[in-house]
Design an enzyme around this catalytic site. Structure first.
Site, PDB file in Angstrom:
ATOM      1  N   ASP A 271      60.175 -26.472 128.608  1.00 12.46           N
ATOM      2  CA  ASP A 271      59.056 -26.906 128.213  1.00 12.46           C
ATOM      3  C   ASP A 271      58.968 -28.460 128.721  1.00 12.46           C
ATOM      4  O   ASP A 271      59.457 -29.391 127.926  1.00 12.46           O
ATOM      5  CB  ASP A 271      58.622 -26.684 126.424  1.00 12.46           C
ATOM      6  N   LYS A 278      55.885 -34.490 128.486  1.00 12.67           N
ATOM      7  CA  LYS A 278      56.631 -34.986 127.525  1.00 12.67           C
ATOM      8  C   LYS A 278      57.490 -36.549 127.998  1.00 12.67           C
ATOM      9  O   LYS A 278      57.734 -36.652 129.091  1.00 12.67           O
ATOM     10  CB  LYS A 278      57.850 -34.102 126.908  1.00 12.67           C
ATOM     11  N   GLU A 350      51.386 -25.178 124.768  1.00 11.14           N
ATOM     12  CA  GLU A 350      51.611 -24.148 125.646  1.00 11.14           C
ATOM     13  C   GLU A 350      51.726 -22.680 125.001  1.00 11.14           C
ATOM     14  O   GLU A 350      51.656 -21.686 125.217  1.00 11.14           O
ATOM     15  CB  GLU A 350      52.404 -24.281 126.779  1.00 11.14           C
ATOM     16  N   ARG A 352      51.086 -21.506 121.981  1.00  9.31           N
ATOM     17  CA  ARG A 352      50.045 -20.570 121.315  1.00  9.31           C
ATOM     18  C   ARG A 352      49.384 -19.980 122.418  1.00  9.31           C
ATOM     19  O   ARG A 352      48.635 -19.093 122.308  1.00  9.31           O
ATOM     20  CB  ARG A 352      49.224 -21.714 120.608  1.00  9.31           C
TER      21      ARG A 352
HETATM   22  N1  BES Z   1      57.769 -26.701 122.084  1.00  9.63           N
HETATM   23  C1  BES Z   1      57.146 -27.697 121.587  1.00  9.63           C
HETATM   24  C2  BES Z   1      57.503 -27.871 120.237  1.00  9.63           C
HETATM   25  C3  BES Z   1      58.677 -28.450 119.645  1.00  9.63           C
HETATM   26  C4  BES Z   1      58.893 -29.704 119.553  1.00  9.63           C
HETATM   27  C5  BES Z   1      59.819 -27.631 119.439  1.00  9.63           C
HETATM   28  C6  BES Z   1      60.092 -30.447 119.326  1.00  9.63           C
HETATM   29  C7  BES Z   1      60.980 -28.149 119.233  1.00  9.63           C
HETATM   30  C8  BES Z   1      61.162 -29.304 119.179  1.00  9.63           C
HETATM   31  C9  BES Z   1      55.616 -27.495 122.035  1.00  9.63           C
HETATM   32  O1  BES Z   1      55.370 -26.744 122.924  1.00  9.63           O
HETATM   33  C10 BES Z   1      54.786 -28.625 121.886  1.00  9.63           C
HETATM   34  O2  BES Z   1      55.106 -29.221 122.785  1.00  9.63           O
HETATM   35  N2  BES Z   1      53.647 -28.780 120.772  1.00  9.63           N
HETATM   36  C11 BES Z   1      53.262 -29.783 120.611  1.00  9.63           C
HETATM   37  C12 BES Z   1      51.792 -29.667 120.255  1.00  9.63           C
HETATM   38  C13 BES Z   1      50.711 -30.660 120.238  1.00  9.63           C
HETATM   39  C14 BES Z   1      50.577 -30.913 121.795  1.00  9.63           C
HETATM   40  C15 BES Z   1      49.500 -30.120 119.648  1.00  9.63           C
HETATM   41  C16 BES Z   1      53.953 -30.998 119.610  1.00  9.63           C
HETATM   42  O3  BES Z   1      54.150 -30.532 118.732  1.00  9.63           O
HETATM   43  O4  BES Z   1      53.823 -32.186 119.769  1.00  9.63           O
HETATM   44 ZN    ZN Z   2      56.952 -25.399 123.765  1.00  7.33          ZN
HETATM   45 MN    MN Z   3      54.911 -27.945 124.519  1.00 13.04          MN
END
Ligand code: BES
Ligand code: ZN
Ligand code: MN
Length: 501
Positions: A271, A278, A350, A352
């Site tokens: 991701d 990110k 992504e 969800r």
């Molecule tokens: N895979 C990430 C969540 C994650 C973050 C898992 C850190 C393990 C460690 C997920 O896809 C994500 O990026 N979530 C975002 C959602 C936001 C854009 C609403 C997040 O948590 O920042």
């Molecule tokens: Zn993710």
């Molecule tokens: Mn993500």
């Protein structure tokens, strides 16, 4: 002495009625009582370890300052004729606080300290054979696939074999078989998570899972990117389209009985965030973003190995979330499987999107229970820290999952899905947006999104393991760095509980 199964991923586990004659280490548990340290479960093994020997060992341990505090390690030379070269005492803490998780933890700490050792024999089986076996196996787990000879050091191979003392030849056979199967499932999930994202991309992940399922004779179906597009899996296709390595949906079914459980796991093999990219710092940890997929695949396999009298179908969407000229954009609208249109406001939300497709597909089988597992939100860690999964869903089942998880030491905690959060996902242009316009309650917002796709009347639990699936800190208990296998043992406990209804 009976070997349980072929060694594949961890130490060989066996039962024994006596120590040695050629064991390397005897591992005993040390309690911290009001009267000082005491050897745990000692009298059960009177024939293997008589009173005089125990008294001698305790005196020697006292002499070097052993207290029996939880996880304390004290290694001393063995007395002549014991059948082992040395003795390792591992602390269990106060007697009234010794539960299965303490035994697992102490066994894991002992196993981690025994790198380079051939055979350990242990009396911890006298307290709880299953917990001791899980702790030793998981504590000894290492992932060395990517270590070349250049980094090999003498004595760094993990503990090879553990023999569990049992009072009679036939005692504990079933318990050890079950514990080993569960520990191997955890190790399978860890292996998947620990495999780097250049080698574990969607097609490869699906093939590896299918191969494991095939050896157990399970039904497997893999949808490739063409099938996914034709059948309308707009979430999986949308997230996957930025990558040169196309997405997959794999379904694995074990048919063991009438009651049906659907398992869904987030399988983002890496991701980056996509176009909503990110920051660089810590992005390497996003190799763990398929931890939910790994857990539900491993759980489905072990349900079959244990012969649980239920039917389990894993529905696992796999995609790589990459930015590129073909990637989806913030502002794109996609159509989830089943017809709901979504405004993709943030391409980093992504998980969800792929899960919603999979949940709708899984719902078509009319499951009695539906459990999805995902490394879904950073907000999970803000709310609960790195080791405590958040569980949401229909209230009764959610609470049951949390209780069972706490019973196996994975400690999931029940969280609400406040009704008012739904309006925050309203979109001007589509049926729903994939993120809320604020940062509050991010774990619950993600759960609220998924809730929209769960069929009425199905008992549902959503487990967010963003932190717990991957240990970026130092080793602890029976958990090393990297993939933890959480929440495999929770899922096995839930399936076993459903099987016993
Ligand atoms: N895979 C990430 C969540 C994650 C973050 C898992 C850190 C393990 C460690 C997920 O896809 C994500 O990026 N979530 C975002 C959602 C936001 C854009 C609403 C997040 O948590 O920042
Ligand atoms: Zn993710
Ligand atoms: Mn993500």
């Amino acid at each position: 002495m009976t070997a349980v199964a072929d060694r594949s991923l961890g130490p060989e586990l066996a039962r024994t009625e006596s120590i040695g004659p050629d064991a390397d280490v005897l591992v005993i548990g040390l309690l911290s009582t009001d009267d000082g340290p005491a050897i745990a479960a000692a009298d059960i093994f009177d024939s293997a370890l008589d009173v005089a020997t125990r008294e001698g060992l305790l005196a020697a341990l006292l002499a070097v300052g052993a207290k029996g505090k939880a996880e304390e390690l004290t290694r001393i030379p063995a007395p002549d004729g014991l059948g082992a070269t040395s003795v390792l005492a591992v602390g269990l803490g106060a007697p009234d606080r010794v539960d299965a998780e303490q035994i697992r933890t102490s066994a894991g700490v002992a196993a981690r300290s025994l790198a380079g050792v051939g055979t350990a024999v242990t009396t911890l089986s006298g307290l709880d054979l299953g917990a001791a076996a899980e702790g030793f196996y998981l504590g000894a787990y290492t992932f060395t696939t990517y270590k070349s000879d250049k980094s090999a050091k003498p004595g760094d191979q993990p503990l090879q074999r553990v023999e569990f003392l049992v009072p009679t030849a036939d005692a504990g056979a079933e318990e050890l078989t079950r514990a080993q199967a569960i520990a191997e499932a955890v190790a399978t999930a860890r292996d998947f998570v620990n495999t780097p994202p250049n080698d574990l991309f969607p097609a490869e992940f699906a093939d590896r899972a299918a191969e494991l399922a095939g050896t157990l004779g399970l039904d497997v179906e893999i949808l490739d990117e063409k099938h996914l597009a034709e059948a309308g899996f707009g979430g999986i296709v949308g997230v996957g389209k930025g990558s040169s390595r196309p997405p997959r949906l794999i379904r694995i079914t074990y048919s063991g009985g009438d009651r049906k459980v659907a398992l869904i796991g987030k399988g983002i093999t890496f991701d980056t965030g996509g176009i909503s990219i990110k920051p660089a710092a810590g992005m390497e940890n996003m190799t763990s973003d398929m931890g939910g997929a790994a857990a539900v695949i491993a759980t489905t396999l072990v349900a079959a190995r244990l012969g649980l009298p239920i039917t389990v179908t894993a529905t696992v969407p796999m995609a790589e979330n990459m930015p590129s000229a073909t990637a989806q954009r913030p502002g794109d609208v996609l159509t989830q499987y089943g017809g709901t249109t979504i405004e993709v406001v943030n391409t980093d939300a992504e998980g969800r999107l792929i899960l919603a497709d999979a949940i709708v597909r899984a719902g078509e089988d009319d499951p009695d229970y539906l459990i999805d597992v995902a490394t879904l939100t950073g907000a999970q860690m803000v709310a609960l820290g790195t080791r405590t999964p958040g569980v949401m869903g229909t209230e009764e089942f959610r609470d049951r999952v949390a209780r069972l998880s706490q019973g196996v030491g994975e400690n999931a905690w029940a969280m609400p899905l406040p009704a008012e959060l739904r309006a925050d996902l309203n979109s001007k242009i589509a049926d729903m947006a994939n993120v809320s316009p604020h940062r509050w309650g991010g774990m619950l917002v993600a759960g609220t999104y998924l809730k929209e796709f769960v069929p009425e009347g199905v008992q549902w639990a959503h487990i967010d393991v963003a932190g717990p699936a991957y240990n970026t800190g130092g080793p602890f208990g029976y958990t090393g760095k990297g993939g933890t296998g959480v929440p495999v043992r929770t899922l096995v406990a839930v399936l076993s509980d459903i099987a016993g209804e």
